[in-house]
Design a protein around this motif. Structure first.
Motif, short mmCIF file in Angstrom:
data_model
loop_
_atom_site.label_atom_id
_atom_site.label_comp_id
_atom_site.label_asym_id
_atom_site.label_seq_id
_atom_site.Cartn_x
_atom_site.Cartn_y
_atom_site.Cartn_z
N GLU A 107 -1.18 10.46 -4.56
CA GLU A 107 -0.08 11.40 -4.74
C GLU A 107 1.22 10.66 -5.06
O GLU A 107 1.96 11.02 -5.97
CB GLU A 107 0.09 12.20 -3.45
CG GLU A 107 0.71 13.57 -3.68
CD GLU A 107 0.73 14.35 -2.39
OE1 GLU A 107 1.74 14.99 -2.10
OE2 GLU A 107 -0.28 14.27 -1.64
N LEU A 108 1.46 9.58 -4.29
CA LEU A 108 2.66 8.79 -4.51
C LEU A 108 2.63 8.14 -5.89
O LEU A 108 3.63 8.11 -6.61
CB LEU A 108 2.79 7.72 -3.44
CG LEU A 108 3.22 8.21 -2.06
CD1 LEU A 108 3.06 7.11 -1.03
CD2 LEU A 108 4.68 8.69 -2.11
N LEU A 109 1.46 7.62 -6.25
CA LEU A 109 1.33 6.95 -7.55
C LEU A 109 1.64 7.93 -8.68
O LEU A 109 2.36 7.61 -9.63
CB LEU A 109 -0.07 6.40 -7.74
CG LEU A 109 -0.46 5.14 -6.97
CD1 LEU A 109 -1.88 4.73 -7.31
CD2 LEU A 109 0.50 3.99 -7.27
N ARG A 110 1.09 9.10 -8.55
CA ARG A 110 1.27 10.09 -9.63
C ARG A 110 2.73 10.46 -9.79
O ARG A 110 3.17 10.82 -10.88
CB ARG A 110 0.43 11.35 -9.35
CG ARG A 110 -1.06 11.09 -9.57
CD ARG A 110 -1.89 12.26 -9.11
NE ARG A 110 -3.28 11.86 -8.94
CZ ARG A 110 -4.13 12.47 -8.12
NH1 ARG A 110 -3.70 13.49 -7.39
NH2 ARG A 110 -5.36 12.05 -8.03
N LYS A 111 3.49 10.37 -8.70
CA LYS A 111 4.92 10.67 -8.80
C LYS A 111 5.70 9.47 -9.33
O LYS A 111 6.91 9.49 -9.42
CB LYS A 111 5.48 11.00 -7.41
CG LYS A 111 5.07 12.36 -6.90
CD LYS A 111 5.84 12.62 -5.62
CE LYS A 111 5.17 13.66 -4.77
NZ LYS A 111 5.52 13.48 -3.35
N GLY A 112 4.95 8.41 -9.61
CA GLY A 112 5.63 7.21 -10.10
C GLY A 112 6.29 6.42 -8.99
O GLY A 112 7.22 5.66 -9.22
N GLN A 113 5.83 6.59 -7.77
CA GLN A 113 6.43 5.84 -6.66
C GLN A 113 5.49 4.75 -6.16
O GLN A 113 4.31 4.74 -6.49
CB GLN A 113 6.75 6.81 -5.50
CG GLN A 113 7.82 7.79 -5.86
CD GLN A 113 8.06 8.77 -4.75
OE1 GLN A 113 7.47 8.66 -3.68
NE2 GLN A 113 8.91 9.74 -5.00
N SER A 114 6.05 3.85 -5.36
CA SER A 114 5.21 2.80 -4.77
C SER A 114 4.31 3.40 -3.71
O SER A 114 4.75 4.22 -2.91
CB SER A 114 6.07 1.73 -4.10
OG SER A 114 6.75 1.02 -5.07
N ALA A 115 3.06 2.95 -3.72
CA ALA A 115 2.12 3.45 -2.72
C ALA A 115 1.67 2.30 -1.84
O ALA A 115 1.38 1.22 -2.35
CB ALA A 115 0.92 4.07 -3.42
N PRO A 116 1.65 2.50 -0.54
CA PRO A 116 1.24 1.40 0.36
C PRO A 116 -0.28 1.22 0.37
O PRO A 116 -1.03 2.19 0.26
CB PRO A 116 1.74 1.85 1.73
CG PRO A 116 1.74 3.34 1.64
CD PRO A 116 2.01 3.71 0.22
N LEU A 117 -0.66 -0.01 0.47
CA LEU A 117 -2.08 -0.34 0.65
C LEU A 117 -2.13 -1.32 1.82
O LEU A 117 -1.46 -2.35 1.81
CB LEU A 117 -2.63 -1.01 -0.61
CG LEU A 117 -4.05 -1.55 -0.51
CD1 LEU A 117 -5.06 -0.41 -0.51
CD2 LEU A 117 -4.33 -2.49 -1.67
#
Lengths: 377, 315
Positions: A107-117
């Motif tokens: 979801e975060l990725l699709r918004k163009g934001q950094s996503a935690p892993l």
């Protein structure tokens, strides 16, 4: 004088010819160790046992997991259903690395934001952990970049920031593929020579002391210096032979390229052997029995190995230890052998190391002779 | 080179201390060429220390050693070529053959091949070891090893032979052969200094020196030393030596009692004590097979002289 030294030399080789186990100890262990080191001693990290927990269950999360699995660096050993299973897998050493994709990742990725892993690493072996983490960073970084480019394309740059980045143009000199075997094999030649020759020399002299032949020889007109030369010279030749054999294995079996001049290496080896013989002689003056010699060898050789720069960088050692490395002959020989092997440089570059090694060798030998003469009283 | 030195070994005021312990104190004696000179004394008397100083493997704290006219302390290398030192366990290379061992020692002394080969043949024949020349030294018996050691130490024809308890642990037959070789060296003019724990060997020496606690107490021929012994020696053969030993000790006129195999040796102030001692033994119910006055052995002598000194009478 020369006559007596030659007689001692002949006697030593005669004894060696008769001693089958000594011949075995001379040839087989260095070759076996060379093979072991060549295959086992490596900094590279492959097939890190990895446990995955995908809490997101999206196309993106699966793609990320795939990019881990498809690299040769990580091997998927388990797929967990919850965090406890991840912890259990690491605790039981079933896995060394746990990767957790949290819910909402895509979801975060699709918004163009950094996503935690989240990456959980077993830090027991700090070196492997660090290297594995580096690979994990590379893989997730690459994944992120590709995703961002893709996203930018798809959304007409509405999402996915324009990428500004510095791209490294790497060129590794002397060892273009960063093959750690290339680094280790020359080092092993030096280390094996040190261990074998110090042992042989120390034991040969202590044995004479133990059996009583040393005292018997010293009541003859032979001078202590003659005895020492006659007794160490055979091991000088054996040392040269040993270096040749092990070098041959390194060149033809492990295909480590030899860029330099063999004569430069030979010269450096001779200088190194003087130090090595002196250390063996020194140990023999401190010990009355072969058992003591065995214990002392371990006590002296191990620190020499650790402080030589064989695998632990001298520059990162505490200052006090760095000073000690200056009297470690192996330190200089490793520089010489690695440089002749991989860089192909000659005496014009290596003369400081050669000179230091010579000074160290003759200094140690002088001390050894003094101590030896004293130990006879 | 002093071709006809009247004295082969001259030791003067030799002294060696190990910390607080004085191992050798003021030792002086001389040995002529062709003479067998014995050093006897209990363990720790300083025999080995003295030998090692003569062989110049140990430096004395004081004193002078001259061997064949060469000052050993000033020029040890030069002296060493005339000396041979044979310790209790001669340092042989067990993985070399008999011949190779001899050859090695010959080479260390720069003996030409022809000379040492002839000499080795002679020495090995005398030691009855000719059939074993190609055997490894490690496979020889104890006695043969010592004989090989002797051959190695004689291969360079030394003028002085130092033997430190060379026959300890050697079988009687080998010991006899060993001594035959020593006797044959007399005619070569070799001066021999031998320390021994066997008193029958001491009696074979031309002269003996008795050492105790680092000092020399007596030095003379075995016969002359025996004459010095005051009183007489009685040998009593009895089935029960221990009981006899206890019964006789403490009787008037008895200076010492020594158990010897089948009986006892009694050191008395005069031979006339024999009737008195016989009576005492009979009274104690101890059987006597024989009671005779005998010539004292070196062992008797040594104990008698030690006793006498211990009693404060002085030598």
């Amino acid at each position: 004088m020369f006559q007596r030294i030659i007689q001692l030399l002949l006697k030593e080789f005669l004894q060696l010819r008769r001693d089958r186990s000594a011949r075995f100890r001379l040839l087989i262990p260095p070759i076996v160790q060379m093979l072991l080191f060549g295959y086992a001693a490596t900094f590279e990290v492959f097939n890190v046992a990895t446990v995955m927990l995908d809490q997101d269950h999206t196309q993106e999360s699966r793609a990320l997991v795939d990019s881990f699995v498809h690299s040769s660096r990580f091997e998927l050993v388990a797929v967990a259903d919850d965090r406890r299973q991840v912890q259990a897998a690491v605790e039981s050493s079933k896995a060394q690395l746990g990767i957790v994709v949290p819910p909402g990742f895509a979801e975060l990725l699709r918004k163009g934001q950094s996503a935690p892993l989240q990456v959980l690493v077993d830090g027991t072996n700090s070196n492997t952990a660090l290297i594995a983490l580096g690979y994990a960073g590379q893989i997730s970084g690459a994944f992120g970049q590709t995703y961002a480019q893709d996203l930018a394309q798809r959304t007409g740059r509405a999402l996915g920031r324009p990428l500004v980045s510095v791209k490294l143009e790497e060129r590794y000199w002397y060892n273009p593929n960063l093959n750690s075997r290339w680094f280790f094999v020359p080092g092993v030649i030096g280390t094996l020579t040190l261990i074998t020759i110090v042992n042989l020399t120390a034991f040969a002299i202590v044995r004479e002391r133990e059996v009583g032949t040393l005292e018997q020889i010293l009541v003859t007109p032979i001078r202590p210096v003659e005895f020492i030369i006659g007794k160490t010279l055979p091991f000088f030749f054996i040392g040269l032979l040993e270096v040749s054999i092990v070098t041959a294995v390194g060149m033809w079996w492990f295909r480590v390229p030899f860029e330099g001049n063999l004569l430069v290496l030979l010269f450096g080896t001779c200088l190194f052997l003087i130090s090595v013989l002196a250390i063996g002689l020194l140990i023999s003056t401190l010990c009355k029995t072969q058992q003591q010699a065995f214990a002392s060898n371990f006590f002296i050789l191990n620190p020499m190995f650790i402080l030589s720069g064989f695998s632990f960088p001298i520059a990162t050692m505490p200052q006090a230890l760095q000073w000690i490395t200056y009297v470690d002959p192996l330190r200089y020989f490793l520089i010489i052998i690695r440089a002749t092997y991989l860089k192909g440089v000659g005496i014009d570059i290596l003369w400081p190391q050669m000179a230091t090694l010579a000074a160290l060798g003759f200094g140690l030998f002088g001390v050894a002779i003094l101590r030896f003469s004293k130990s006879l009283d | 080179m002093s071709a006809c030195a009247a004295v082969a070994i001259e030791v003067d005021g030799l002294e060696k201390r190990f910390g607080a312990l004085t191992a050798v104190a003021g030792l002086s004696f001389s040995v002529r060429p062709g003479e067998i000179f014995g050093l006897v004394g209990p363990d720790g008397a300083g025999k080995t220390t003295a030998m090692r100083m003569l062989a110049s493997v140990m430096r004395p704290d004081a004193g002078r050693i001259v061997i064949d006219g060469i000052d050993v302390l000033a020029s040890p290398e030069q002296a060493k070529s005339h000396i041979s030192y044979m310790p209790q366990r001669f340092g042989l290379y067990e993985d070399l053959t008999v011949d190779e061992n001899i050859r090695f020692y010959a080479d260390l002394f720069d003996v030409p091949a022809r000379v040492w080969q002839a000499r080795a043949e002679k020495l090995l024949a005398a030691a009855d070891m000719t059939p074993f020349r190609r055997r490894l030294a490690g496979q020889l018996s104890g006695g043969m090893k010592q004989k090989l050691g002797l051959a190695c130490s004689l291969v360079h024809t030394p003028k002085v032979l130092l033997l430190d308890e060379p026959t300890t642990g050697v079988d009687p037959l080998s010991r006899r052969e060993f001594w035959q070789i020593l006797y044959s060296l007399r005619s070569e003019g070799v001066a021999m200094l031998i320390s021994t724990a066997y008193l029958d060997e001491a009696e074979r020496c031309d002269r003996i020196a008795m050492l105790n606690a680092g000092t020399m107490m007596y030095c003379d021929t075995p016969a002359a030393l025996k004459e010095r012994m005051p009183g007489a020696m009685l040998e009593i053969i009895t089935p029960d030596p221990r009981a006899a030993h206890d019964a006789v000790r403490g009787l008037p006129g008895v200076r010492g009692v020594l158990m010897v195999g089948t009986g006892i040796h009694v050191h008395v102030d005069s031979g006339e004590r024999r009737t008195q001692i016989a009576a005492a033994l009979t009274a104690a119910g101890i059987g006597i097979e024989s009671l005779e006055e005998v010539a004292p052995s070196i062992e008797d002598l040594f104990l008698a002289l030690l006793e006498q000194d211990g009693a404060g009478e002085g030598g």
